[in-house]
Write an enzyme that holds these catalytic residues in place. Structure first.
Site, PDB file in Angstrom:
ATOM      1  CG  HIS A   1      -1.946   0.823   1.230  1.00 39.84           C
ATOM      2  ND1 HIS A   1      -1.664   2.390   1.192  1.00 39.84           N
ATOM      3  CD2 HIS A   1      -3.822   0.812   1.501  1.00 39.84           C
ATOM      4  CE1 HIS A   1      -2.785   2.628   1.858  1.00 39.84           C
ATOM      5  NE2 HIS A   1      -3.604   1.921   1.519  1.00 39.84           N
TER       6      HIS A   1
ATOM      7  CG  ASP B   1       1.232  -1.962   6.124  1.00 41.39           C
ATOM      8  OD1 ASP B   1      -0.753  -2.486   6.725  1.00 41.39           O
ATOM      9  OD2 ASP B   1       0.424  -1.583   5.175  1.00 41.39           O
TER      10      ASP B   1
ATOM     11  CD  GLN C   1      -7.335  -4.424   4.122  1.00 38.94           C
ATOM     12  OE1 GLN C   1      -7.279  -5.478   3.669  1.00 38.94           O
ATOM     13  NE2 GLN C   1      -7.123  -3.097   3.415  1.00 38.94           N
TER      14      GLN C   1
ATOM     15  CE  LYS D   1      -7.793  -0.608   5.982  1.00 40.58           C
ATOM     16  NZ  LYS D   1      -8.381  -0.230   5.377  1.00 40.58           N
TER      17      LYS D   1
ATOM     18  CB  CYS E   1      -3.713   3.308  -1.760  1.00 46.20           C
ATOM     19  SG  CYS E   1      -5.018   4.443  -0.738  1.00 46.20           S
TER      20      CYS E   1
END
Lengths: 157, 422
Positions: free
Chosen positions: B138, B215, B218, B241, B379
């Site tokens: 991202h 990261d 998600q 999220k 993104c």
């Protein structure tokens, strides 16, 4: 609901979206500007051949959605043969059609009935505010090219 | 199209779960007396909807216990501080961090990565040092490193992926060298759904003494994450999220790394003493939490974690896996539809292109059917270039989605095709 969709994606728009007119790079163009929508990645290059203040030829290349492609295609048909001032009038009129209610639209100069009808085809986009930038992308690029700028980004519309 | 209403996955009583999310019972595009379409929310990858439990916990906190924290001797300040710090412990347990002192609250995943780039990066990286990213990052895990590149003249190396979206581990091995000073890679791609082999990525980097940031924005949503098992040096994610509020991110860092890092921002709450002769800073995590934090949002994250754990993370993962399988199978039957990202074991994220129809047009039309999807490049522009697709449509599934909603997506796509004669 479907009426709004039909209004947005009229047959003529689907046709121009699929078979864009003046989709080429003219050898003798003397102005060009890139139109870019960073959000969706749509990108067009608009080419103008301006002689003695008249747009003798206008064409475009690039990639975009049906709305932005159709609008670019119809734009080329509308501004060809017009003076720079007339093209600006068309742009301003079109911009109002896409963004403002009927009673809020300004008078930007004379637009013949035939042109106005063609501009009206795209005005269904008013019901879809996020798509207005698609409809006006190539017009912004054309306007930028007319003014000697090399690009127009929808971030600044 | 098969009617999937009757075929519910066994893992989760999803119809009951949906009652916890007030927004899911609304319709969209109702006008002039005409009823709208039931909302089919397939954009949880952008931001998840919030259960009543989260909304109520935040409301209750504001109505009953709100105050600033860490600075008052009065009753409410102590109460609010206790609740705030209890969430830090809860977050640590949620990702199996060894201590709540390893948990830093930030504004977002983005800020958490910027914090590491600015604090760790500026301190420990020098000209010519290399940071390894992957092609599927991202922008939030690309641009902070580019800012550091501009400032410190570091070199950014990019691990490619194959046509399924599987990270190329051989290429990663080859990129690791004595010049590598940091690895920063997604744990789950927001476009492809690919889950990366975090444990292997970390182990290979650690052979060279290189720290790794994941990261997890998600990944943390779709299944259990154990930062100690992965042996992550840094792990970031965001509350919104995770069915929690916006404005709040989490940075996990190994404590001995965090304590060697200078502050990211200066201000109140992060200092031991301030004088114009010099200021001393608190130890982590306070050192990295300048200013009043998003207190109510932290309470909301605590409620979100409670909610997720009450359903069971394994059960959520099983339910979402079932949805992914079902939706993939149904979408594959739509002619001219190409799914981008087919890695084994991927998360419930399906990006696709439809022949002859631009994603923007797809998005507008399916929206008229009540179906909310993301369109664009998500993104992650370098990834769009990699797959030569430009923008795509992305359907991302959450714990509250149903097979019937996957059917609704497919039906709306068939309408798109009919519309465009594609």
């Amino acid at each position: 609901m479907m009426d709004d969709l039909r209004e947005l994606y009229q047959e003529v728009i689907l046709d121009h979206g699929k078979n864009p007119r003046n989709f080429r790079h003219p050898d003798d163009s003397n102005r060009q500007a890139k139109g870019e929508n960073p959000m969706c990645g749509d990108r067009f290059m608009v080419y103008l051949t301006v002689k003695d203040g008249v747009i003798e030829d206008v064409a475009f290349q690039g990639r975009g959605c049906a709305i932005s492609t159709a609008s670019a295609s119809m734009m080329t048909e509308l501004v060809r043969g017009k003076t720079a001032a007339e093209a600006e009038t068309l742009f301003a009129t079109f911009h109002d059609l896409c963004t403002k209610d009927d009673d809020e639209q300004g008078d930007h100069g004379p637009v013949d009935e035939d042109s106005r009808e063609k501009l009206m085809v795209m005005s269904g986009v008013r019901q879809f505010p996020v798509r207005v930038k698609c409809a006006t992308l190539a017009w912004h690029a054309m306007n930028a090219a007319l003014h000697g700028q090399d690009s127009a980004s929808s971030d600044q519309f | 199209m098969p009617n999937a209403d009757a075929i519910l996955s066994p893992a989760l009583d999803v119809l009951r779960v949906r009652e916890d999310f007030p927004i899911l019972s609304r319709s969209v595009h109702a006008r002039k007396g005409k009823p709208g379409k039931p909302l089919v929310y397939l954009d949880s990858g952008a931001s998840a909807q919030k259960p009543r439990q989260v909304i109520q916990a935040m409301t209750r906190f504001l109505e009953e216990d709100y105050s600033n924290i860490h600075r008052g001797v009065h009753f409410l300040s102590q109460t609010a501080t206790d609740q705030f710090e209890a969430v830090r412990i809860k977050v640590a347990r949620f990702i199996n961090a060894p201590s709540d002192r390893c948990i830093v609250f930030t504004r977002s995943s983005t800020e958490a990565i910027n914090l590491v780039a600015a604090s760790y990066g500026r301190t420990f990286l020098n000209e010519g040092d290399e940071v390894i990213l992957s092609i599927m990052e991202h922008h939030a895990n690309i641009v902070p490193w580019q800012l550091l590149q501009a400032e410190k003249k570091i070199v950014i190396k990019v691990v490619p992926c194959d046509d399924d979206g599987v990270l190329d581990l051989d290429a990663y091995r080859d990129l690791l060298s004595d010049r590598t000073k940091l690895v920063a890679i997604t744990h789950c791609s927001n476009v492809l759904g690919t889950v990366t082999p975090a444990k292997t990525i970390a182990a290979l980097a650690h052979e060279r003494g290189v720290p790794v940031l994941f990261d997890g924005s998600q990944a943390v949503v779709h299944g259990p994450v154990d930062v100690q098992d992965i042996d992550a040096d840094f792990y970031v994610f965001t509350a919104h999220k995770l069915y929690g509020p916006t404005g709040l991110g989490v940075l996990y860092g190994k404590y001995d790394l965090l304590k060697r890092m200078p502050p990211y921002q200066g201000g109140g709450d992060m200092i031991e003493s301030v004088s114009f002769a010099g200021t001393t800073f608190k130890p982590p995590p306070s050192r990295f939490e300048a200013g009043t934090p998003p207190i109510t949002e932290v309470i909301g994250l605590g409620a979100a974690i409670d909610y997720i754990e009450s359903l069971g993370r394994e059960a959520i993962a099983a339910h979402e896996h079932d949805l992914l399988q079902y939706a993939t199978q149904q979408l594959s039957q739509v002619s001219g539809l190409r799914i981008i990202g087919t890695a084994p074991g991927k998360g419930p994220i399906i990006s696709f292109a439809l022949d002859g129809v631009h994603p923007h047009d797809v998005g507008t039309i399916v929206d008229q059917y009540g179906v909310a999807v993301r369109v664009g490049r998500h993104c992650a522009e370098p990834l769009a270039e990699r797959f030569e697709v430009g923008p795509t449509v992305r359907a991302s599934f959450g714990l509250y989605n149903t097979r019937a909603e996957a059917d609704a997506l497919v039906e709306s796509l068939l309408a798109v095709k009919e519309f465009f004669g594609a």
